[in-house]
Design an enzyme around this catalytic site. Structure first.
Site, PDB file in Angstrom:
ATOM      1  N   ASP A  27       0.830  -1.229   0.000  1.00  0.00           N
ATOM      2  CA  ASP A  27       0.000   0.000   0.000  1.00  0.00           C
ATOM      3  C   ASP A  27       0.853   1.263   0.000  1.00  0.00           C
ATOM      4  O   ASP A  27       0.505   2.246  -0.654  1.00  0.00           O
ATOM      5  CB  ASP A  27      -1.043  -0.007   1.138  1.00  0.00           C
ATOM      6  N   ASP A 164      -5.757  -0.342   5.844  1.00  0.00           N
ATOM      7  CA  ASP A 164      -6.697  -0.702   6.910  1.00  0.00           C
ATOM      8  C   ASP A 164      -7.890   0.264   6.949  1.00  0.00           C
ATOM      9  O   ASP A 164      -9.050  -0.144   7.056  1.00  0.00           O
ATOM     10  CB  ASP A 164      -5.985  -0.681   8.275  1.00  0.00           C
TER      11      ASP A 164
HETATM   12  C1  GLA Z   1      -0.164  -2.503   8.501  1.00  0.00           C
HETATM   13  C2  GLA Z   1      -0.316  -1.085   7.971  1.00  0.00           C
HETATM   14  C3  GLA Z   1      -0.916  -1.108   6.545  1.00  0.00           C
HETATM   15  C4  GLA Z   1      -0.132  -2.031   5.638  1.00  0.00           C
HETATM   16  C5  GLA Z   1       0.073  -3.400   6.294  1.00  0.00           C
HETATM   17  C6  GLA Z   1       0.962  -4.299   5.486  1.00  0.00           C
HETATM   18  O1  GLA Z   1      -1.413  -3.097   8.664  1.00  0.00           O
HETATM   19  O2  GLA Z   1      -1.151  -0.337   8.809  1.00  0.00           O
HETATM   20  O3  GLA Z   1      -0.968   0.201   6.030  1.00  0.00           O
HETATM   21  O4  GLA Z   1       1.095  -1.447   5.267  1.00  0.00           O
HETATM   22  O5  GLA Z   1       0.620  -3.272   7.599  1.00  0.00           O
HETATM   23  O6  GLA Z   1       0.350  -4.590   4.277  1.00  0.00           O
END
Ligand code: GLA
Length: 372
Positions: A27, A164
């Site tokens: 992301d 998320d």
């Molecule tokens: C955490 C971060 C997300 C993403 C994931 C890995 O959940 O909050 O933004 O980078 O790790 O995909």
């Protein structure tokens, strides 16, 4: 200042946790992810204030959080630490020109805490949706995701991406989401009826604070800069062949798109192998797995899952698996039995279904979240 009248009826907001079926650590490089909001959520109930600021309690964690409503409380000073999200959400809203009213908050969550299922993003999203609704300052769902991301950054200092928060805000019942982190667009794809999703906790809690998350992010930012591309989304596999961290991001993006294609076309037999390849890449190239996560993946596969992988950032937390829906209970029972037999004190394994998007909860639903 906005304030709740003494007699105001308490109002409740929800935000779901998520599993990411494929597409981790992409992301923040403008890549693609394929998450599913789950039917476990954080709920924030706001009642009339009993003091001059915000007073918050958690149904799970003892202690009372006190935060000024004008954004003056530095998140890092708040105890217990979950209250830093309240201070972060207040500060993010104030910085965005959204006034926050004093109020008494109760937070209750059925997203397992510290498990890689976005319990903290669910809290931050529920808070900013509550504050913006109460201020009568509605925002576009993607703006709300950014606001919650800012709240979390202020609360923890961890430079997370938008996976998320976008999932919690754009969730569609019955669907998984193909998320394009460059355009910030979301394509809901129906989860085939024959498939179920299960989660197994690896037994090791995780927190991103103090983890190598920021270091990994810096490594791939440096790789993109070295290649002269805006983000690794624009790099080819050839260009990153000798850099395992960058190679993970580039190959993971390709796996997400292949997974989405297979889902749309009903070629469900391709999904499991893509999840396993993703886990191997996160383990070997990105180095964010742990022996416990690897073991949980192996156990799920031995007991009949179609595919399994760590979900979220890694460094502990949960593994997600796809199963034939009518075999889900059987897979869960066998995995739980094996974990218990090998000394796991309290194995945590459960099925999840696509959840509801972040929003105010109607009074008839009550304040308690599902899945407790
Ligand atoms: C955490 C971060 C997300 C993403 C994931 C890995 O959940 O909050 O933004 O980078 O790790 O995909």
């Amino acid at each position: 200042m906005v304030s709740l009248p003494e007699t105001a009826v308490p109002r409740t907001w929800r935000a779901p946790g998520r599993v990411n079926l494929i597409g981790d650590h992409t992301d923040y490089q403008d890549g693609w992810c394929l998450p599913m909001a789950v039917d476990r959520e954080c709920r924030v109930t706001v009642a009339a204030p009993s003091g001059p600021g915000i007073r918050a309690r958690s149904a799970q964690i003892p202690g009372v959080v006190e935060v000024a409503a004008d954004g003056a409380t530095a998140p890092s000073t708040v105890e217990p630490p979950w209250g830093r999200f309240v201070a972060g959400a207040v500060a993010a809203c104030i910085a965005a020109g959204i006034p926050v009213a004093p109020g008494d908050l109760t937070v209750t969550s059925t997203v397992p805490l510290g498990s890689g299922m976005s319990s903290s993003a669910a809290l931050a999203v529920a808070l900013v949706v509550a504050f913006t609704d109460l201020a009568g300052a509605p925002r576009d769902r993607t703006d709300l995701a950014r606001l919650a991301q800012d709240a979390e950054l202020r609360a923890t200092g961890v430079p997370g991406g938008l996976l998320d928060q976008m999932t919690a805000l754009h969730a569609v019942p019955g669907h998984v989401l193909l998320l394009d982190c460059r355009t910030l667009t979301v394509e809901p794809i129906p989860l085939p009826r024959a498939l179920g999703v299960v989660v197994v906790h690896s037994g090791r809690a995780r927190t991103l604070v103090g983890s190598p998350y920021a270091e990994r992010r810096a490594q791939v930012e440096a790789a993109a800069a070295h290649l002269g591309v805006t983000a690794l989304r624009d790099a080819t596999e050839d260009q990153v062949r000798d850099d395992p961290r960058a190679r993970h991001v580039v190959t993971e993006n390709a796996r997400v798109l292949a997974f989405a294609d297979a889902l749309r076309a009903g070629r469900t037999g391709e999904l499991g192998p893509l999840m396993l390849a993703s886990h191997a890449s996160l383990r070997d190239d990105y180095a964010v797995s742990t022996p416990e996560l690897d073991r949980a993946v192996d156990l799920l596969m031995e007991h009949g899952a179609l595919g399994a992988r760590l979900t979220g950032a890694g460094f502990g937390g949960c593994v997600v698996a796809l199963v034939q829906r009518n075999h889900g209970d059987d897979v869960l029972a066998k995995v739980t039995r094996t974990l218990a037999a090998t000394g796991e004190a309290d194995p945590v394994a459960f099925a999840v279904r696509p959840g509801l998007p972040a929003a105010e909860v109607t009074p008839s639903e009550g304040a308690a979240p599902p899945g407790g």
